[in-house]
Motif scaffolding. Sequence first.
Motif, mmCIF file in Angstrom:
data_model
loop_
_atom_site.group_PDB
_atom_site.id
_atom_site.type_symbol
_atom_site.label_atom_id
_atom_site.label_comp_id
_atom_site.label_asym_id
_atom_site.label_seq_id
_atom_site.Cartn_x
_atom_site.Cartn_y
_atom_site.Cartn_z
ATOM 1 N N VAL A 63 0.864 -0.987 -0.004
ATOM 2 C CA VAL A 63 -0.039 0.088 -0.008
ATOM 3 C C VAL A 63 0.953 1.244 0.037
ATOM 4 C CG1 VAL A 63 -1.685 1.544 1.201
ATOM 5 C CG2 VAL A 63 -2.000 -1.314 1.268
ATOM 6 N N THR A 64 0.806 1.961 -1.173
ATOM 7 C CA THR A 64 1.662 3.323 -1.418
ATOM 8 C C THR A 64 0.639 4.392 -1.060
ATOM 9 O OG1 THR A 64 3.005 2.252 -2.586
ATOM 10 C CG2 THR A 64 2.948 4.722 -2.557
ATOM 11 N N ASN A 65 0.961 5.450 -0.171
ATOM 12 C CA ASN A 65 0.309 6.493 0.141
ATOM 13 C C ASN A 65 0.529 7.773 -0.534
ATOM 14 O OD1 ASN A 65 -1.546 8.296 1.366
ATOM 15 N ND2 ASN A 65 -0.528 8.325 3.457
ATOM 16 N N ARG A 66 -0.289 8.196 -1.355
ATOM 17 C CA ARG A 66 -0.157 9.493 -2.062
ATOM 18 C C ARG A 66 -1.203 10.523 -1.899
ATOM 19 N NH1 ARG A 66 1.081 6.733 -7.977
ATOM 20 N NH2 ARG A 66 3.107 5.873 -7.745
ATOM 21 N N LEU A 67 -1.519 10.255 -0.680
ATOM 22 C CA LEU A 67 -2.747 11.206 -0.133
ATOM 23 C C LEU A 67 -1.900 12.325 0.703
ATOM 24 C CD1 LEU A 67 -5.192 8.698 1.673
ATOM 25 C CD2 LEU A 67 -5.373 10.060 -0.672
ATOM 26 N N PRO A 68 -2.364 13.382 0.902
ATOM 27 C CA PRO A 68 -2.005 14.685 1.763
ATOM 28 C C PRO A 68 -1.923 14.025 3.185
ATOM 29 C CG PRO A 68 -4.153 15.041 0.975
ATOM 30 C CD PRO A 68 -3.844 14.002 0.420
ATOM 31 N N GLU A 69 -2.352 13.086 3.727
ATOM 32 C CA GLU A 69 -2.411 12.838 5.000
ATOM 33 C C GLU A 69 -2.079 11.298 5.118
ATOM 34 O OE1 GLU A 69 -5.932 13.293 7.191
ATOM 35 O OE2 GLU A 69 -7.059 12.136 6.080
ATOM 36 N N THR A 70 -1.949 10.732 6.358
ATOM 37 C CA THR A 70 -1.481 9.610 6.793
ATOM 38 C C THR A 70 -2.802 8.689 6.579
ATOM 39 O OG1 THR A 70 -2.229 9.755 9.097
ATOM 40 C CG2 THR A 70 0.142 10.030 8.450
ATOM 41 N N THR A 71 -2.588 7.358 6.351
ATOM 42 C CA THR A 71 -3.680 6.176 6.159
ATOM 43 C C THR A 71 -3.024 4.925 6.447
ATOM 44 O OG1 THR A 71 -5.340 5.685 4.255
ATOM 45 C CG2 THR A 71 -3.183 5.702 3.665
ATOM 46 N N ALA A 72 -4.117 4.190 6.545
ATOM 47 C CA ALA A 72 -4.070 2.691 6.950
ATOM 48 C C ALA A 72 -4.967 1.973 6.181
ATOM 49 C CB ALA A 72 -4.154 2.426 8.464
ATOM 50 N N VAL A 73 -5.106 0.529 5.931
ATOM 51 C CA VAL A 73 -6.075 -0.251 5.121
ATOM 52 C C VAL A 73 -6.577 -1.233 6.232
ATOM 53 C CG1 VAL A 73 -6.722 -1.469 3.162
ATOM 54 C CG2 VAL A 73 -5.126 0.340 3.050
ATOM 55 N N HIS A 74 -7.850 -1.213 6.654
ATOM 56 C CA HIS A 74 -8.524 -2.357 7.278
ATOM 57 C C HIS A 74 -9.108 -3.463 6.207
ATOM 58 C CE1 HIS A 74 -10.881 -4.471 9.971
ATOM 59 N NE2 HIS A 74 -11.928 -4.306 9.242
ATOM 60 N N TRP A 75 -8.844 -4.764 6.419
ATOM 61 C CA TRP A 75 -9.348 -5.650 5.482
ATOM 62 C C TRP A 75 -10.420 -6.244 6.338
ATOM 63 C CZ3 TRP A 75 -6.575 -4.678 1.464
ATOM 64 C CH2 TRP A 75 -5.252 -4.258 1.852
ATOM 65 N N GLY B 76 -13.487 -8.068 7.764
ATOM 66 C CA GLY B 76 -14.253 -9.405 7.693
ATOM 67 C C GLY B 76 -13.171 -10.460 7.693
ATOM 68 N N GLN B 77 -11.917 -10.183 7.427
ATOM 69 C CA GLN B 77 -10.784 -11.134 7.221
ATOM 70 C C GLN B 77 -10.418 -11.625 8.769
ATOM 71 O OE1 GLN B 77 -9.960 -12.374 4.628
ATOM 72 N NE2 GLN B 77 -10.186 -11.230 3.007
ATOM 73 N N ARG B 78 -9.899 -13.009 8.557
ATOM 74 C CA ARG B 78 -9.347 -13.425 9.692
ATOM 75 C C ARG B 78 -7.968 -13.446 9.552
ATOM 76 N NH1 ARG B 78 -11.296 -17.469 13.854
ATOM 77 N NH2 ARG B 78 -13.530 -17.259 13.808
ATOM 78 N N LEU B 79 -7.064 -12.731 10.439
ATOM 79 C CA LEU B 79 -5.796 -12.650 10.036
ATOM 80 C C LEU B 79 -5.065 -12.041 11.447
ATOM 81 C CD1 LEU B 79 -6.456 -9.460 10.426
ATOM 82 C CD2 LEU B 79 -6.318 -9.234 8.013
ATOM 83 N N PRO B 80 -3.761 -12.072 11.387
ATOM 84 C CA PRO B 80 -2.961 -11.716 12.794
ATOM 85 C C PRO B 80 -3.343 -10.359 12.982
ATOM 86 C CG PRO B 80 -1.559 -12.729 11.147
ATOM 87 C CD PRO B 80 -2.756 -12.503 10.327
ATOM 88 N N ASN B 81 -3.274 -9.958 14.452
ATOM 89 C CA ASN B 81 -3.761 -8.502 14.663
ATOM 90 C C ASN B 81 -2.894 -7.609 13.950
ATOM 91 O OD1 ASN B 81 -3.522 -6.720 17.708
ATOM 92 N ND2 ASN B 81 -5.547 -7.112 16.401
ATOM 93 N N GLY B 82 -1.699 -7.740 13.688
ATOM 94 C CA GLY B 82 -0.734 -6.760 13.410
ATOM 95 C C GLY B 82 -1.072 -6.234 11.879
ATOM 96 N N MET B 83 -2.037 -7.153 11.181
ATOM 97 C CA MET B 83 -2.298 -7.031 9.802
ATOM 98 C C MET B 83 -3.584 -6.502 9.699
ATOM 99 S SD MET B 83 0.328 -7.677 8.007
ATOM 100 C CE MET B 83 1.994 -8.537 8.408
ATOM 101 N N ASP B 84 -4.417 -6.080 10.763
ATOM 102 C CA ASP B 84 -5.802 -5.818 10.761
ATOM 103 C C ASP B 84 -6.039 -4.286 10.264
ATOM 104 O OD1 ASP B 84 -8.671 -6.311 11.232
ATOM 105 O OD2 ASP B 84 -8.528 -5.102 12.924
ATOM 106 N N GLY B 85 -4.898 -3.531 10.177
ATOM 107 C CA GLY B 85 -4.985 -2.002 9.794
ATOM 108 C C GLY B 85 -5.644 -1.058 10.271
ATOM 109 N N VAL B 86 -5.654 -0.940 11.703
ATOM 110 C CA VAL B 86 -6.103 0.145 12.302
ATOM 111 C C VAL B 86 -4.812 0.951 12.817
ATOM 112 C CG1 VAL B 86 -7.659 0.802 14.434
ATOM 113 C CG2 VAL B 86 -8.200 -1.396 13.182
ATOM 114 N N GLY B 87 -5.058 2.165 12.360
ATOM 115 C CA GLY B 87 -3.818 3.180 12.611
ATOM 116 C C GLY B 87 -3.849 3.354 13.973
ATOM 117 N N GLY B 88 -2.526 3.158 14.342
ATOM 118 C CA GLY B 88 -2.226 3.570 15.994
ATOM 119 C C GLY B 88 -2.657 2.559 17.019
ATOM 120 N N LEU B 89 -3.526 1.542 16.533
ATOM 121 C CA LEU B 89 -3.859 0.567 17.379
ATOM 122 C C LEU B 89 -2.974 -0.685 17.175
ATOM 123 C CD1 LEU B 89 -5.661 -0.788 19.503
ATOM 124 C CD2 LEU B 89 -7.345 -1.122 17.806
#
Length: 471
Positions: free
Chosen positions: A121-133, A135-148
């Motif tokens: 995921v490349t960020n070309r926005l003017p502010e920070t972002t993160a991506v949440h997947w 409904g997926q079952r995945l490791p917690n560190g891949m869940d995509g909640v910025g800051g958490l």
Amino acid sequence: MDLSRRHLIRAAGGGLVLTGASMVSGRVQAASIPEAPTVRDPATQAPLAPTTGPDYQPVVTLNGWTLPWRMNGDWKEFHLVAEPVVREIAPGMKAHLWGYNGQSPGPTIEAVEGDNVRIFVTNRLPETTAVHWHGQRLPNGMDGVGGLTQPHIPPGKTFVYEFRLRRSGTFMYHPHSDEMVQMAMGMMGLFIVHPRDPAFRRVDRDFAFLLNAFDIEAGSYVPKVNTMTEFNLWCWNSRAFPGIDPFVVGLGDKVRIRFGNLTMTNHPIHLHGYEFKVSGTDGGWVPEEAAWPEVSIDCAVGQMRSFDFVADEPGDWAIHCHKSHHTMNAMGHAVKTYVGVDKKEVAKSIQKLVPGYMPMGSTGMGEMGSMEMPLPDNTLPMMTGFAQFGPVEMGGMFSVVKVREGLAKDDYKDPGWFKHPAGSVAREWTGATPALVRPDRKADAGPPASTEFAAVDPRKRPSAHGGHEDH
């Protein structure tokens, strides 16, 4: 968009690392990132059939496309770019949104249950972002909640997410970083995970879209991100009717329609001409013996739904949200109701000040569907779109399922309007008109008098002499 095999080649290397989302840094690492294809054409693109791994029926993203991938060892690699985009809502109106890889919503990610996916995921926005997947079952560190669960992705940086797809179904992705603004600006996308068994719940045609909404004032281009309820553009994949493409289906095909809701309210999606079976939610597949029949299925905020039916009735069948205001465009919430109001005299006065002014609304709003009035730049009529019998008088969340005999398996071109068999279209009755008798009227009483409307001030009550008095 180039969907050639160069996007799907097998490369060496890659190991299974299931840690937190991490930043890609350094020239060597950046050089190993797969290409990030871009599409700006608002038309529905052809499905992307698999060339490696298990077979599956690829989805057709309504007014969208599927993101190509490459194989890198055991990893299926994708590249999303979060960036400002220009999206045509319908012909005559464009919006300045945020999305992924040139569009809002972003491209659909398709993979297979059990795949190891690596998503850059490349960020070309003017502010920070993160991506949440979502409904997926995945490791917690891949869940995509910025800051958490991860650091926010700074502008100009690329992060990588790595996880194994543990179950099949209909999912989506969206930001969890300044979510109110970024989702209101159009950042979202579909994530479809196909069953490992190619025969499991397979269909002949598989469609998918997301429900989203914007508040964009006439003549402007950027959504009002603080709007909570009073949206004026109700969209499927950031498109409003007549900009929404049809669902093209072969007679006898087994069809699946998947959709997810990222608006601020629920949507009862109604299909004409058929009953269907609800086959899945974002929680998983509904067991076949438990699937229930419907003609409308409600979808709450943050939910996914899918339903299946056999297309055994040819025709042009409407599909739409059954909230009547959601099949309208560019609605003015302050517009008064003039049903029953005679505006002929006041119109003459207004026309002296505003030449060309046309009074409307005295007999309803249907006349707007056939009128072509001057509009402010970059907006849409409330009701628009024409078909073979005249104005459709719809907008917003509305499309057509076009069921035709003789379509090739991969033919998704618009077949035009349905040719109805002789005598099968509703028509004017030219025989004797039956008498209409109400219980409180005699058969020969003649037509009822026109309804008269009177404005009554609720702050006043009738007086003894027939007028009104203050209270």
